[in-house]
Scaffold this active site. Structure first.
Site, PDB file in Angstrom:
ATOM      1  N   GLY A   4      44.958  37.267  42.577  1.00 37.16           N
ATOM      2  CA  GLY A   4      44.795  37.978  41.318  1.00 37.16           C
ATOM      3  C   GLY A   4      43.332  38.270  41.067  1.00 37.16           C
ATOM      4  O   GLY A   4      42.445  37.585  41.579  1.00 37.16           O
ATOM      5  N   HIS A  18      46.595  33.108  34.230  1.00 38.05           N
ATOM      6  CA  HIS A  18      45.211  32.942  34.688  1.00 38.05           C
ATOM      7  C   HIS A  18      44.432  34.242  34.503  1.00 38.05           C
ATOM      8  O   HIS A  18      43.319  34.243  33.976  1.00 38.05           O
ATOM      9  CB  HIS A  18      45.232  32.500  36.155  1.00 38.05           C
ATOM     10  CG  HIS A  18      43.888  32.297  36.768  1.00 38.05           C
ATOM     11  ND1 HIS A  18      43.417  31.050  37.115  1.00 38.05           N
ATOM     12  CD2 HIS A  18      42.901  33.178  37.119  1.00 38.05           C
ATOM     13  CE1 HIS A  18      42.201  31.181  37.654  1.00 38.05           C
ATOM     14  NE2 HIS A  18      41.880  32.466  37.665  1.00 38.05           N
ATOM     15  N   GLU A  19      45.023  35.354  34.939  1.00 40.23           N
ATOM     16  CA  GLU A  19      44.314  36.644  34.860  1.00 40.23           C
ATOM     17  C   GLU A  19      44.187  37.131  33.421  1.00 40.23           C
ATOM     18  O   GLU A  19      43.152  37.676  33.033  1.00 40.23           O
ATOM     19  CB  GLU A  19      44.991  37.695  35.740  1.00 40.23           C
ATOM     20  CG  GLU A  19      45.013  37.357  37.224  1.00 40.23           C
ATOM     21  CD  GLU A  19      43.669  36.937  37.813  1.00 40.23           C
ATOM     22  OE1 GLU A  19      42.610  37.423  37.355  1.00 40.23           O
ATOM     23  OE2 GLU A  19      43.672  36.095  38.724  1.00 40.23           O
ATOM     24  N   CYS A  46      39.851  29.986  41.722  1.00 43.20           N
ATOM     25  CA  CYS A  46      39.443  31.256  41.136  1.00 43.20           C
ATOM     26  C   CYS A  46      38.343  31.873  41.985  1.00 43.20           C
ATOM     27  O   CYS A  46      37.427  31.173  42.430  1.00 43.20           O
ATOM     28  CB  CYS A  46      38.941  31.023  39.710  1.00 43.20           C
ATOM     29  SG  CYS A  46      38.421  32.500  38.843  1.00 43.20           S
ATOM     30  N   LEU A  47      38.451  33.177  42.197  1.00 50.13           N
ATOM     31  CA  LEU A  47      37.429  33.876  42.977  1.00 50.13           C
ATOM     32  C   LEU A  47      36.061  33.829  42.301  1.00 50.13           C
ATOM     33  O   LEU A  47      35.041  33.959  42.965  1.00 50.13           O
ATOM     34  CB  LEU A  47      37.856  35.331  43.218  1.00 50.13           C
ATOM     35  CG  LEU A  47      39.123  35.509  44.053  1.00 50.13           C
ATOM     36  CD1 LEU A  47      39.530  36.977  44.100  1.00 50.13           C
ATOM     37  CD2 LEU A  47      38.936  34.951  45.455  1.00 50.13           C
ATOM     38  N   GLN A  61      36.017  40.246  36.197  1.00 53.24           N
ATOM     39  CA  GLN A  61      35.516  39.567  37.392  1.00 53.24           C
ATOM     40  C   GLN A  61      34.734  40.496  38.313  1.00 53.24           C
ATOM     41  O   GLN A  61      34.018  40.020  39.187  1.00 53.24           O
ATOM     42  CB  GLN A  61      36.665  38.932  38.174  1.00 53.24           C
ATOM     43  CG  GLN A  61      37.307  37.750  37.477  1.00 53.24           C
ATOM     44  CD  GLN A  61      38.403  37.178  38.330  1.00 53.24           C
ATOM     45  OE1 GLN A  61      39.541  37.632  38.266  1.00 53.24           O
ATOM     46  NE2 GLN A  61      38.063  36.183  39.142  1.00 53.24           N
ATOM     47  N   HIS A  67      41.318  35.551  31.803  1.00 51.30           N
ATOM     48  CA  HIS A  67      40.050  36.224  32.112  1.00 51.30           C
ATOM     49  C   HIS A  67      39.750  37.340  31.108  1.00 51.30           C
ATOM     50  O   HIS A  67      38.599  37.552  30.742  1.00 51.30           O
ATOM     51  CB  HIS A  67      40.072  36.826  33.522  1.00 51.30           C
ATOM     52  CG  HIS A  67      39.686  35.880  34.604  1.00 51.30           C
ATOM     53  ND1 HIS A  67      38.455  35.270  34.674  1.00 51.30           N
ATOM     54  CD2 HIS A  67      40.382  35.439  35.684  1.00 51.30           C
ATOM     55  CE1 HIS A  67      38.411  34.498  35.741  1.00 51.30           C
ATOM     56  NE2 HIS A  67      39.565  34.573  36.367  1.00 51.30           N
TER      57      HIS A  67
END
Length: 147
Positions: free
Chosen positions: A43, A127-128, A85-86, A48, A131
């Site tokens: 994701g 999660h996304e 997480c990226l 991000q 963000h």
């Protein structure tokens, strides 16, 4: 696209709703998906990659999901699971999330869609969307470790 890391102020901002889906937005969706796949993520949210818009892309192995202005409209149950997480490379943690969620959003054509998710998809959706609200998983994690 460059993935912003924890500490970057854009990751703490409330992302702005998309008011018009045009070629620029569709191009952003394409670039975000390419960036997510290149980074081996499941994701990615627009903040991000430095864009404060309410857009996410997700692929938990069932095909690409593109969501514009996503909103969780139903949720139930509770599960604790490991997340990474990226934007927080090399770290993972235990996060409690709803077990199932229903999300309403627009697709790249501007059509209203509904996604029902459980398991990893439910976790990725939450999660996304976090963000988009300036929340990183590390703020919710019960435990953290290198991973």
């Amino acid at each position: 696209m460059e993935i912003r890391k924890a500490g970057d102020k854009i990751l703490k901002e409330l992302a702005v709703p998309v008011d018009r889906i045009d070629r620029k937005i569709r191009h952003l969706l394409n670039d975000m998906a390419e960036t997510m796949y290149d980074a081996d993520g499941v994701g990615l949210a627009a903040p991000q990659v430095g864009v404060s818009l309410r857009i996410v892309v997700i692929d938990v192995g069932e095909g690409l999901i593109e969501l514009i202005n996503p909103v969780i409209v139903a949720k139930e149950g509770c599960e604790t699971g490991i997340e990474g997480c990226l934007s927080v490379p090399g770290m993972c943690g235990e996060v409690e999330r709803y077990a199932t969620v229903t999300v309403e959003a627009l697709n790249r054509s501007g059509k209203q869609i509904q996604i029902n998710g459980s398991g990893l998809l439910a976790r990725a959706l939450q999660h996304e969307i976090d963000h988009l609200n300036g929340i990183l998983f590390i703020e919710l994690a019960k435990t953290m470790r290198k991973g």
